[in-house]
Write an enzyme that holds these catalytic residues in place. Sequence first.
Site, PDB file in Angstrom:
ATOM      1  N   TYR A 141      44.928  51.205 -35.177  1.00 31.57           N
ATOM      2  CA  TYR A 141      45.153  52.007 -33.887  1.00 31.57           C
ATOM      3  C   TYR A 141      46.445  51.661 -32.858  1.00 31.57           C
ATOM      4  O   TYR A 141      47.005  52.392 -32.203  1.00 31.57           O
ATOM      5  CB  TYR A 141      44.098  51.371 -32.653  1.00 31.57           C
ATOM      6  CG  TYR A 141      42.617  52.027 -33.075  1.00 31.57           C
ATOM      7  CD1 TYR A 141      42.312  52.565 -34.140  1.00 31.57           C
ATOM      8  CD2 TYR A 141      41.561  51.591 -32.304  1.00 31.57           C
ATOM      9  CE1 TYR A 141      41.145  52.909 -34.719  1.00 31.57           C
ATOM     10  CE2 TYR A 141      40.153  51.707 -32.804  1.00 31.57           C
ATOM     11  CZ  TYR A 141      40.162  52.765 -33.786  1.00 31.57           C
ATOM     12  OH  TYR A 141      38.937  52.918 -34.017  1.00 31.57           O
ATOM     13  N   LYS A 189      37.963  44.735 -46.460  1.00 31.68           N
ATOM     14  CA  LYS A 189      37.983  45.282 -47.645  1.00 31.68           C
ATOM     15  C   LYS A 189      39.053  44.766 -48.664  1.00 31.68           C
ATOM     16  O   LYS A 189      39.942  45.437 -48.948  1.00 31.68           O
ATOM     17  CB  LYS A 189      38.476  46.789 -47.287  1.00 31.68           C
ATOM     18  CG  LYS A 189      38.102  47.925 -48.469  1.00 31.68           C
ATOM     19  CD  LYS A 189      36.740  48.288 -48.718  1.00 31.68           C
ATOM     20  CE  LYS A 189      36.541  49.116 -49.757  1.00 31.68           C
ATOM     21  NZ  LYS A 189      35.520  49.526 -50.352  1.00 31.68           N
ATOM     22  N   ASP A 221      32.112  48.315 -46.767  1.00 33.75           N
ATOM     23  CA  ASP A 221      31.344  49.434 -47.084  1.00 33.75           C
ATOM     24  C   ASP A 221      29.816  48.989 -47.312  1.00 33.75           C
ATOM     25  O   ASP A 221      28.692  49.683 -46.785  1.00 33.75           O
ATOM     26  CB  ASP A 221      31.655  50.156 -48.466  1.00 33.75           C
ATOM     27  CG  ASP A 221      32.338  49.130 -49.229  1.00 33.75           C
ATOM     28  OD1 ASP A 221      32.233  48.024 -49.360  1.00 33.75           O
ATOM     29  OD2 ASP A 221      32.730  49.674 -50.594  1.00 33.75           O
ATOM     30  N   ASP A 245      34.936  48.955 -34.706  1.00 30.66           N
ATOM     31  CA  ASP A 245      34.749  49.971 -33.848  1.00 30.66           C
ATOM     32  C   ASP A 245      33.618  50.878 -34.582  1.00 30.66           C
ATOM     33  O   ASP A 245      32.453  51.250 -33.980  1.00 30.66           O
ATOM     34  CB  ASP A 245      36.047  50.935 -33.778  1.00 30.66           C
ATOM     35  CG  ASP A 245      35.820  52.077 -32.886  1.00 30.66           C
ATOM     36  OD1 ASP A 245      34.694  52.080 -32.130  1.00 30.66           O
ATOM     37  OD2 ASP A 245      36.754  52.872 -32.630  1.00 30.66           O
ATOM     38  N   ASP A 249      29.302  50.667 -33.323  1.00 30.93           N
ATOM     39  CA  ASP A 249      28.322  51.954 -32.973  1.00 30.93           C
ATOM     40  C   ASP A 249      27.225  51.900 -34.042  1.00 30.93           C
ATOM     41  O   ASP A 249      26.033  52.056 -33.271  1.00 30.93           O
ATOM     42  CB  ASP A 249      29.310  52.960 -33.093  1.00 30.93           C
ATOM     43  CG  ASP A 249      29.983  53.602 -31.947  1.00 30.93           C
ATOM     44  OD1 ASP A 249      30.422  52.607 -30.964  1.00 30.93           O
ATOM     45  OD2 ASP A 249      30.076  54.700 -31.717  1.00 30.93           O
TER      46      ASP A 249
HETATM   47  C1  LIG Z   1      38.288  55.680 -27.739  1.00 29.11           C
HETATM   48  C2  LIG Z   1      39.100  54.556 -28.993  1.00 29.11           C
HETATM   49  C3  LIG Z   1      40.279  54.365 -28.250  1.00 29.11           C
HETATM   50  C4  LIG Z   1      38.290  53.357 -29.203  1.00 29.11           C
HETATM   51  C5  LIG Z   1      36.889  53.300 -29.482  1.00 29.11           C
HETATM   52  O1  LIG Z   1      36.118  54.224 -29.877  1.00 29.11           O
HETATM   53  C6  LIG Z   1      36.195  51.957 -29.040  1.00 29.11           C
HETATM   54  O2  LIG Z   1      36.944  51.086 -28.921  1.00 29.11           O
HETATM   55  O3  LIG Z   1      34.845  51.950 -29.026  1.00 29.11           O
HETATM   56 MG   LIG Z   2      34.028  53.384 -30.643  1.00 27.10          MG
END
Ligand SMILES: CC(C)CC(=O)C(=O)O
Ligand SMILES: [Mg+2]
Length: 369
Positions: A141, A189, A221, A245, A249
Site C-alpha cells: 500500500y 509467503k 494461502d 487486510d 475481512d
Molecule cells: C481501503 C483500504 C485503504 C484499506 C482497507 O481495506 C482496510 O484497511 O481495511
Molecule cells: Mg479492508
Amino acid sequence: MRLKIAVLAGDGIGPEVTREATNVLRAVAELGGHDFTFVDGLIGGIAITETGSPLPTATLDAALDSDAVLLGAVGDNKFNSLTPDKRPEAGLLQIRQALGGFANLRPSIAYKALSASSPLRPEVTENVDILFVRELLGGLYFGTPRSWNKETNEAVNTMRYTRDEVVRVARVAFELAGKRRKKVTSVDKANVLEVSQLWRATVTEVAKDYPDVTLEHQLVDSMAMHIMNIPRNFDVVLTENLFGDILSDEAGVITGSLGMLPSATIGGAVNLYEPVHGSAPDIAGTGKANPLGAILTAAMILRYSANLEQDARAIEQAVHRVLDAGYRTADIARGHMSGQQTVTTQEMGKRVHQALAESIDRRQSMHGV
Ligand SMILES: CC(C)CC(=O)C(=O)O
Ligand SMILES: [Mg+2]
Ligand SMILES: NC(=O)C1=CN([C@@H]2O[C@H](COP(=O)(O)OP(=O)(O)OC[C@H]3O[C@@H](n4cnc5c(N)ncnc54)[C@H](O)[C@@H]3O)[C@@H](O)[C@H]2O)C=CC1
C-alpha cells in the site's frame, strides 16, 4: 476523564455507523461522569467534493490535536475512474501515515448468539477469539516505485519492509499474546517472497525475547483455509499489511458479518480507530448498516486511549446482551429464527445504549454511587 475525539465519518455508511458509536460514547461519558468532546472532520469522497482533497489540512490538524481519531469509512463509486492517489481511499492511507500507528489490532470473536449467522458450523466457531495484529504502514500500500504506464501497459507496486518495521509490529503481537493465550501465528509467503523471508527471520528472532509465547509460521494461502476450518487454533495472528487486510475481512465470516468487526491502530502520535468494513455503497442510506463494528471500535478507544477498561467492557457486554436478546441488523438476521427482531442501524444503536445504561446503573448501585 477528559478525551477529545476527532470524528471523521467519511462516506457511505461511515456517517451512519459513526453516529451510533458516538452516541454510545456520549452515554458512557454521561453515565460515568467523563468529559468527552467530539470534533468533526472531512475525509474521503465527501472531502474531495467539498474541498478538492481526500484529506484536507484542517482534518489532519484536528486529528493530530485530538486524543483519539474515530473514522467511519471512505469510498464512493463516483471516484472509481480516478488514479489511487486521487481517490477517497488515498485520504485514509494519508491519515494512517500521518498519525504513525503501525499496529492495527483487529479482534474477531464468535458471538454465541450469532452462531446461526455464520455459514460455518457452530462447533467450528465456538469460543473463537482471534486477534489480528496487522502491520499498517508498510508493504504494497505504501511501497515505491508504484505506477501504471498506459503506453506500455505495465503497472508496478512494491512490497517493501525493513527489519525495524517488522520488529516493532512483532513486539506488539508478542506483548499482546503474552496477556492472552500465549500463541503467535505469523503469516507470510516465505516460499516465494524475499520480503516474507525477511519477515519470518525477523519474527523468529523477536520471539526469543518472549519464551513463554509459542510462535508458529503459516503461509498465507493455506492460512486462508485454516481460518475457516480450525479458527479455534489461533490466538494472535501477525501479518503484513495486505495479508492482514484480506484475512481479517475473511474472519468476518466467523463473527457472522464484516459489520461486526472493530479495529484500533496503535503505536503512533494519535491512535486511529475504525470499523474494519468499508463504505458499503450497496446498503448506504437504507438503515441496514450494522453499527456494532463501529460501537465495538468505540470500546477500543476507551481501552487503548483512555485506560477505561471497565467502560470498554461495559460496551462490549451491552453488545452481547443486545444480541442475546435477539436484536439483529439485516446482515446478521439469518433465516427466520424465533425470538429474533430485525432492526435498523439506529434502533440497534439505541438498544446498545439502553443495555449500557442498565449495566452502568447496576455497577454504580453495587458501588453505592
Ligand atoms: C481501503 C483500504 C485503504 C484499506 C482497507 O481495506 C482496510 O484497511 O481495511
Ligand atoms: Mg479492508
Ligand atoms: N476503512 C475503509 O474506509 C475501507 C474502505 N473501503 C472502500 O469501501 C468501498 C466499498 O468496498 P467493498 O469492497 O464493497 O467493502 P465493504 O466493506 O464496504 O462492503 C463489503 C460487503 O459487506 C457489507 N457490509 C460492510 N459493512 C457492513 C455493515 N456495517 N453492516 C452491514 N453490511 C456491511 C456491504 O454491504 C458489502 O456487501 C470501496 O470504495 C472501498 O475502497 C473498503 C474497505 C475499508
